[in-house]
Design an enzyme around this catalytic site. Structure first.
Site, short mmCIF file in Angstrom:
data_model
loop_
_atom_site.label_atom_id
_atom_site.label_comp_id
_atom_site.label_asym_id
_atom_site.label_seq_id
_atom_site.Cartn_x
_atom_site.Cartn_y
_atom_site.Cartn_z
N ASN A 1 -1.84 -1.64 -3.97
CA ASN A 1 -2.85 -0.84 -3.89
C ASN A 1 -2.85 0.45 -4.79
O ASN A 1 -1.77 1.12 -5.05
CB ASN A 1 -2.93 0.13 -2.50
CG ASN A 1 -4.18 0.81 -2.33
OD1 ASN A 1 -5.21 0.63 -2.14
ND2 ASN A 1 -3.58 2.20 -2.18
N GLU A 2 -4.07 0.65 -5.55
CA GLU A 2 -3.86 1.63 -6.56
C GLU A 2 -2.59 1.78 -7.37
O GLU A 2 -2.01 3.08 -7.17
CB GLU A 2 -4.20 2.85 -5.88
CG GLU A 2 -5.70 2.88 -4.98
CD GLU A 2 -6.05 3.91 -4.30
OE1 GLU A 2 -5.20 5.07 -4.34
OE2 GLU A 2 -7.03 4.27 -4.00
N HIS B 1 0.70 -1.20 -0.13
CA HIS B 1 0.07 -0.04 0.06
C HIS B 1 0.84 1.13 0.11
O HIS B 1 1.30 1.83 1.01
CB HIS B 1 -0.70 0.05 1.51
CG HIS B 1 -2.10 1.15 1.10
ND1 HIS B 1 -3.45 0.56 1.11
CD2 HIS B 1 -2.18 2.18 1.00
CE1 HIS B 1 -4.30 1.53 1.02
NE2 HIS B 1 -3.37 2.74 0.74
C1 FCB Z 1 -6.40 6.43 -1.28
C2 FCB Z 1 -5.65 5.39 -0.57
C3 FCB Z 1 -5.81 5.59 1.00
C4 FCB Z 1 -6.39 6.96 1.41
C5 FCB Z 1 -7.42 7.40 0.69
C6 FCB Z 1 -8.17 8.72 1.30
O1 FCB Z 1 -6.12 6.83 -2.42
O2 FCB Z 1 -5.79 4.31 -0.81
O3 FCB Z 1 -4.65 5.23 1.52
O4 FCB Z 1 -5.19 7.69 1.65
O5 FCB Z 1 -7.14 7.62 -0.62
#
Ligand code: FCB
Length: 471
Positions: free
Chosen positions: A204-205, A160
């Site tokens: 994550n993302e 993450h």
């Molecule tokens: C996302 C992130 C998370 C948090 C939210 C608000 O992009 O994955 O860690 O910061 O935004």
């Protein structure tokens, strides 16, 4: 027709072409509006196994991630000499979740939640390349045991946003062998926790990591290099596949997926074909490309004027679910003659906003779900959705509207299997430091006391209604 002057014909043809192009490229769901009263009176359709959870990430809540690239970034300054984190804040012990996890599991229970999405901190588990700290793995095993003992399903994110320093110094995800390096870590973690953990989110993302770290430069390593951003995005998707295979090897029953951030990108002016085309290309590059990579194994990215890439993993369909992190939408505007060719435009004045300026837009959730669902047909877990709302005036309605929009999506045959509110408690919100407060629970950082926010009780009420109906 014969008598019309040529110029009129040309104009009519151009108008028709313009109109057709608008129709082809504009998202047909752009004007969608879901009536709140209709949503409120709808039957709840969430199934028996539905996961109701809250999410956190290690760096944002645990504290003392001293061996991570973010720790170093926190004390750096940008090109203008300004601190990287608002007001020069440091994450420090954050919400002290490393030591207080037992108390925090009780917070989940108090909310009647049955799942917890959290991440394992790579820099604590593999502090030096190839050297794994059993003590850190022991810690995460205790967290998993504590969750299980309380009837809460652990949903683990492997990566993450944060990297161990050794990895960052080697070049991070710019490296060609980075997917294998992350997969080695995945193998180790899944080998240890595998039998006790069913749900795994790999990276994550990837889109946010690549865009913030290498395009806008607001995340480490703070680069502004579009070609590198495209490469890093590709390597993160490759890393997903490598981790997927590693986890499946450890436990073939595991459910492994990729959490993608979907910000709906709409044109600032609906009649401006340039804005419409820009929105189309940005959506494709930023989110659709990741979803299509999952199904086909092909990464095809093309942003005219910025860069292109094509890569084939040869391993299509390496995912069991898609994770959707949905918060808001962005309006984009094309400026052909400016140095910066496209800009994000503020939402209309009438739009409700969160503390960080994000428009509150529940319809975007169903649009994002549809985008994924129509391309994959696989289960979707809403792995993040939440609001920065310090005064707590908007949280209850936000939660209710978004959960009921997910309910509507299920009615529309989208395969939504879980909802995780971001975040269980206030935390270190990356470059915003501690200033943005998303938590179901407020954290007083002086005492580390957690206090439930009144607005969060709406979530508890929905989960309790769902549970009652199942009986
Ligand atoms: C996302 C992130 C998370 C948090 C939210 C608000 O992009 O994955 O860690 O910061 O935004």
């Amino acid at each position: 027709m014969k008598h019309l002057p040529r110029i009129v014909l040309v104009v009519i043809t151009l108008i028709l072409l313009y109109g057709t192009a608008l129709l082809v490229f504009v998202d047909p769901n752009i004007g969608l509006e879901l009536d709140r009263h209709y949503l409120l009176n709808d039957t709840l359709r969430f199934g028996r196994g539905f996961l109701w959870g809250a999410a956190t990430s290690a760096y944002q809540v645990e504290g003392n991630c001293t061996n991570s690239n973010w720790w170093e970034f926190e004390s750096a300054v940008d090109k203008q000499g300004l601190p990287r984190i608002e007001r020069g804040q440091r994450s420090g012990i954050a919400a002290d979740h490393w030591r207080r996890y037992k108390e925090d599991v009780q917070l989940l229970k108090e909310m009647r939640l049955n799942a917890y999405r959290f991440s394992v901190e790579w820099s604590k588990i593999e502090p030096e390349e190839g050297i794994f700290a059993d003590s850190a793995l022991d810690h995460y095993e205790r967290v998993v045991d504590e969750l299980r003992a309380n009837g809460i399903e652990p949903f683990i994110t492997l990566h993450h946003f944060t990297n161990p320093l050794w990895f960052e110094r080697k070049g991070g995800f710019e490296r060609d062998d980075s997917p294998e390096i992350l997969a080695r870590f995945a193998r180790r973690v899944a080998g240890r926790l595998g039998p006790k953990v069913r749900f795994w989110a790999t990276v994550n993302e990837p889109n946010v990591y690549a865009a913030e770290g290498y395009y806008s430069g607001t995340f480490p390593p703070g680069k502004q290099n579009p070609a590198r951003a495209i490469l890093v995005f590709r390597n993160l998707l490759r890393a997903h596949t490598a981790c997927y295979l590693a986890i499946k090897e450890a436990d073939p029953e595991a459910q492994v997926g990729l959490p993608i951030s979907v910000f709906i990108i709409d044109p600032a002016e609906k009649w401006n074909l340039l804005d419409v085309l820009l929105a189309h290309y940005l959506n494709k590059a930023y989110t659709v490309s990741a979803v299509e990579y999952l199904t086909t194994g092909v990464y095809d990215l093309s942003l005219p004027g910025i860069g292109t890439d094509h890569y084939e993993s040869g391993i299509p369909d390496a995912f069991d679910f898609v994770g959707l992190n949905y918060y808001s939408r962005i309006y984009c505007h094309f400026k052909p003659f400016a140095e910066e060719k496209f800009v994000a435009v503020a939402p209309p004045l009438t739009a409700m906003q969160a503390d960080n300026g994000w428009e509150i837009y529940k319809e975007g959730l169903i649009r994002a779900l549809y985008m994924i669902s129509s391309r994959t047909g696989k289960p979707i877990y809403i792995t993040e959705n939440g609001i920065a709302d310090d005064s707590d005036q908007k949280r209850a309605t936000f939660i209710e509207d978004h959960v009921l929009t997910a309910n509507r999506a299920i009615f529309e045959r989208m395969n939504v299997r879980g909802y995780f509110y971001w975040s269980l408690m206030d935390n270190f919100e990356w470059t915003h430091g501690f200033d943005k407060r998303f938590g179901l629970y407020a954290v007083d950082y002086a005492t580390q006391k957690r206090t439930v926010r009144q607005g969060s009780l709406k979530y508890k009420e929905i989960v309790m209604t769902w549970a009652r109906r199942l009986r």
